[in-house]
Scaffold this active site. Structure first.
Site, mmCIF file in Angstrom:
data_model
loop_
_atom_site.group_PDB
_atom_site.id
_atom_site.type_symbol
_atom_site.label_atom_id
_atom_site.label_comp_id
_atom_site.label_asym_id
_atom_site.label_seq_id
_atom_site.Cartn_x
_atom_site.Cartn_y
_atom_site.Cartn_z
ATOM 1 N N ARG A 53 37.338 65.735 5.096
ATOM 2 C CA ARG A 53 37.650 66.070 6.494
ATOM 3 C C ARG A 53 38.488 67.339 6.563
ATOM 4 O O ARG A 53 39.205 67.695 5.633
ATOM 5 C CB ARG A 53 38.323 64.896 7.190
ATOM 6 C CG ARG A 53 39.592 64.425 6.562
ATOM 7 C CD ARG A 53 40.072 63.159 7.255
ATOM 8 N NE ARG A 53 40.934 62.371 6.401
ATOM 9 C CZ ARG A 53 41.210 61.096 6.625
ATOM 10 N NH1 ARG A 53 40.692 60.469 7.653
ATOM 11 N NH2 ARG A 53 42.023 60.443 5.820
ATOM 12 N N GLU A 64 42.953 65.833 12.307
ATOM 13 C CA GLU A 64 41.783 65.958 11.436
ATOM 14 C C GLU A 64 40.476 65.868 12.222
ATOM 15 O O GLU A 64 40.394 65.131 13.214
ATOM 16 C CB GLU A 64 41.791 64.826 10.396
ATOM 17 C CG GLU A 64 42.975 64.893 9.481
ATOM 18 C CD GLU A 64 43.248 63.592 8.738
ATOM 19 O OE1 GLU A 64 43.744 63.676 7.606
ATOM 20 O OE2 GLU A 64 42.984 62.500 9.279
ATOM 21 N N ARG A 120 37.062 49.820 12.565
ATOM 22 C CA ARG A 120 36.233 50.310 11.445
ATOM 23 C C ARG A 120 37.014 50.329 10.146
ATOM 24 O O ARG A 120 36.478 50.081 9.067
ATOM 25 C CB ARG A 120 35.572 51.635 11.778
ATOM 26 C CG ARG A 120 36.404 52.901 11.624
ATOM 27 C CD ARG A 120 36.419 53.391 10.175
ATOM 28 N NE ARG A 120 36.697 54.783 10.029
ATOM 29 C CZ ARG A 120 37.823 55.294 9.499
ATOM 30 N NH1 ARG A 120 38.806 54.496 9.091
ATOM 31 N NH2 ARG A 120 37.959 56.591 9.369
ATOM 32 N N THR A 209 51.228 50.718 5.551
ATOM 33 C CA THR A 209 52.473 51.237 6.115
ATOM 34 C C THR A 209 52.261 52.688 6.546
ATOM 35 O O THR A 209 51.293 53.324 6.144
ATOM 36 C CB THR A 209 53.605 51.197 5.068
ATOM 37 O OG1 THR A 209 53.281 52.080 3.990
ATOM 38 C CG2 THR A 209 53.808 49.785 4.535
ATOM 39 N N ASP A 235 47.060 58.110 2.920
ATOM 40 C CA ASP A 235 45.803 58.762 3.323
ATOM 41 C C ASP A 235 45.990 60.242 3.633
ATOM 42 O O ASP A 235 45.208 60.820 4.373
ATOM 43 C CB ASP A 235 45.188 58.016 4.520
ATOM 44 C CG ASP A 235 46.109 57.985 5.729
ATOM 45 O OD1 ASP A 235 47.240 58.486 5.628
ATOM 46 O OD2 ASP A 235 45.709 57.463 6.787
HETATM 47 N N1 LIG Z 1 42.673 54.423 5.331
HETATM 48 C C1 LIG Z 1 42.258 54.484 6.576
HETATM 49 O O1 LIG Z 1 41.056 54.519 6.859
HETATM 50 C C2 LIG Z 1 43.268 54.458 7.672
HETATM 51 C C3 LIG Z 1 42.855 54.294 9.003
HETATM 52 C C4 LIG Z 1 43.815 54.181 10.007
HETATM 53 C C5 LIG Z 1 45.174 54.278 9.668
HETATM 54 N N2 LIG Z 1 45.541 54.488 8.354
HETATM 55 C C6 LIG Z 1 46.954 54.564 7.979
HETATM 56 O O2 LIG Z 1 47.464 53.248 8.024
HETATM 57 C C7 LIG Z 1 48.885 53.318 8.232
HETATM 58 C C8 LIG Z 1 49.300 52.318 9.285
HETATM 59 O O3 LIG Z 1 48.798 52.716 10.535
HETATM 60 P P1 LIG Z 1 49.285 51.975 11.847
HETATM 61 O O4 LIG Z 1 48.496 52.549 12.959
HETATM 62 O O5 LIG Z 1 49.291 50.490 11.621
HETATM 63 O O6 LIG Z 1 50.803 52.501 11.905
HETATM 64 P P2 LIG Z 1 52.057 51.838 12.669
HETATM 65 O O7 LIG Z 1 53.052 52.938 12.769
HETATM 66 O O8 LIG Z 1 51.612 51.146 13.890
HETATM 67 O O9 LIG Z 1 52.579 50.707 11.650
HETATM 68 C C9 LIG Z 1 53.100 51.029 10.371
HETATM 69 C C10 LIG Z 1 54.105 49.945 9.985
HETATM 70 O O10 LIG Z 1 54.567 50.211 8.644
HETATM 71 C C11 LIG Z 1 55.937 49.797 8.586
HETATM 72 N N3 LIG Z 1 56.547 50.410 7.414
HETATM 73 C C12 LIG Z 1 56.872 51.725 7.225
HETATM 74 N N4 LIG Z 1 57.443 51.878 5.995
HETATM 75 C C13 LIG Z 1 57.439 50.648 5.413
HETATM 76 C C14 LIG Z 1 57.877 50.160 4.146
HETATM 77 N N5 LIG Z 1 58.447 50.978 3.259
HETATM 78 N N6 LIG Z 1 57.719 48.834 3.867
HETATM 79 C C15 LIG Z 1 57.147 47.994 4.775
HETATM 80 N N7 LIG Z 1 56.729 48.394 5.996
HETATM 81 C C16 LIG Z 1 56.872 49.708 6.312
HETATM 82 C C17 LIG Z 1 56.495 50.262 9.926
HETATM 83 O O11 LIG Z 1 57.713 49.583 10.231
HETATM 84 C C18 LIG Z 1 55.346 49.902 10.882
HETATM 85 O O12 LIG Z 1 55.498 48.610 11.454
HETATM 86 C C19 LIG Z 1 49.171 54.768 8.595
HETATM 87 O O13 LIG Z 1 49.750 55.388 7.463
HETATM 88 C C20 LIG Z 1 47.835 55.348 8.925
HETATM 89 O O14 LIG Z 1 47.784 56.736 8.671
HETATM 90 C C21 LIG Z 1 44.619 54.565 7.374
#
Ligand SMILES: NC(=O)c1ccc[n+]([C@@H]2O[C@H](COP(=O)([O-])OP(=O)(O)OC[C@H]3O[C@@H](n4cnc5c(N)ncnc54)[C@H](O)[C@@H]3O)[C@@H](O)[C@H]2O)c1
Length: 352
Positions: A53, A64, A120, A209, A235
């Site tokens: 991406r 992105e 997804r 997280t 990611d």
């Molecule tokens: N791989 C993928 O396809 C994909 C897709 C969507 C989101 N993501 C990633 O997933 C992650 C979560 O997204 P979200 O929308 O749920 O975010 P969000 O901000 O809603 O939730 C993240 C949670 O992680 C907690 N957290 C942060 N540091 C922590 C730690 N050290 N220990 C335990 N908990 C901790 C926070 O308190 C929060 O509740 C993001 O990093 C996002 O970029 C990845």
């Protein structure tokens, strides 16, 4: 008489319509059917145009664009990732996307993708786990209980039968929110005080997280033999969740290696460290889990083909549900070359 399609109109799925669509289909069925679309597209992986991406990084986050095409349809998603947003009352991740006809280049669908991305991502994680998790797995630890977490739980329940959850978040109110939202859905839920406590007895560990740094959500001693790790939160360059030693003990499965080597947990490893492409497992070209003691790791970053599958799935629901609006998106002069004339006619009409 055959009705001419309205050439200016593109179906638009708003957040309101997406919510109605998910509720009308049912979250579990939506995730299961979407998983089927993802598997179908992963089986024909070689057909697709693929590119890492296009990411625009800034101090606080990333924006992105994620394009791909199977030669007939073209799709892209706009998505951001801003971990600090949550503290300001905003989503960490927001998204929208387009599906278009490769034949004439006309968009066929414009849709919200913030909710769709959570669906997804969860469906993709569960598809990977179907091939990689230990047989008979019932218990999953979820570390990070934010926006994505409930979707992950429901997808793993629908596709693998996971019914015991061990939740941990540095902010315990997030774990309470997650447990409350999943109440009555057949889960046995334990809220844990530490990550170490959460992984005890877990067959699958999901890390999801959000933190813009090299974090260590899992240390090597937390991962025993036979576990499947679904690492979702790491990611971006400089944004990982697992200690490097775990990677060295795991068999690593990825979406598109050129993207994952930049963005995934494996950015911590040498550029030639062996990984398996998940599509090859789904297409039956190579094995997923081979032994009960093997540690498998899905190093998820999110790839454009998953969004393409999600766009196709949503488009296929439009006719039967009618859950979209007609968006006047494409200029359609009566004579194709008379775009300026259309403007003049609009001026004359406004004056009259
Ligand atoms: N791989 C993928 O396809 C994909 C897709 C969507 C989101 N993501 C990633 O997933 C992650 C979560 O997204 P979200 O929308 O749920 O975010 P969000 O901000 O809603 O939730 C993240 C949670 O992680 C907690 N957290 C942060 N540091 C922590 C730690 N050290 N220990 C335990 N908990 C901790 C926070 O308190 C929060 O509740 C993001 O990093 C996002 O970029 C990845």
């Amino acid at each position: 008489m055959i009705m001419q399609p309205k050439l200016n109109i593109v179906p638009f799925v708003s957040v309101d319509h997406m919510m109605k669509l998910v509720l009308a289909v049912g979250v579990e069925r939506f995730l299961t059917e979407l998983a089927g679309y993802i598997e179908d597209d992963f089986r024909r992986w070689e057909l697709f145009d693929k590119t890492p991406r296009v990411a625009s990084h800034s101090h606080d986050g990333v924006i992105e664009l994620m394009p791909t095409s199977d030669g007939k349809l073209y799709g892209f998603k706009y998505v951001n990732g801003h971990p600090k947003n949550m503290r300001e009352g905003l989503q960490t991740v927001t998204a929208f996307g387009v599906l278009a006809d490769v034949g004439n280049g006309y968009p066929m669908l414009l849709t919200e993708m913030t909710i769709l991305t959570a669906l997804r991502t969860a469906a993709m994680s569960a598809v990977a786990a179907k091939h990689l998790a230990p047989k008979g797995a019932r218990t999953m630890a979820i570390i990070g209980n934010g926006a994505q977490s409930e979707f992950q739980a429901i997808a793993f329940n629908a596709l693998l039968g996971i019914d015991r959850l061990r939740l941990y978040d540095i902010d315990s109110s997030a774990s309470r929110k997650c447990a409350k939202n999943l109440a009555g859905m057949g889960f046995d839920i334990t809220i844990c005080a530490t990550g170490q406590e959460a992984v005890e007895g877990a067959d699958i560990i999901t890390t999801v997280t959000a933190d813009k740094q090299y974090a260590t959500i899992l240390t090597d001693n937390m991962v025993g033999p036979g576990v499947h790790i679904n690492a979702v939160g790491g990611d971006c360059p400089g944004k990982t969740e697992l200690h490097r030693d775990i990677l060295l003990r795991s068999d690593i499965f990825v979406e598109f290696p050129p993207q994952t080597r930049i963005e995934g947990e494996i950015q911590q490893l040498a550029a030639d460290h062996p990984v398996t492409e998940l599509w090859q497992v789904i297409a039956g070209k190579t094995e997923g889990r081979k032994s009960t003691r093997q540690i498998t790791l899905f190093d998820s970053v999110g790839f454009a083909i998953e969004d393409f599958s999600a766009l196709r799935y949503v488009r296929d629901q439009l006719q039967s549900t009618g859950l979209y609006e007609e968006l006047d998106l494409l200029a359609d002069p009566d004579e194709p070359r008379d775009l300026f004339g259309m403007l003049l006619r609009a001026k004359a009409a406004a004056a009259a």
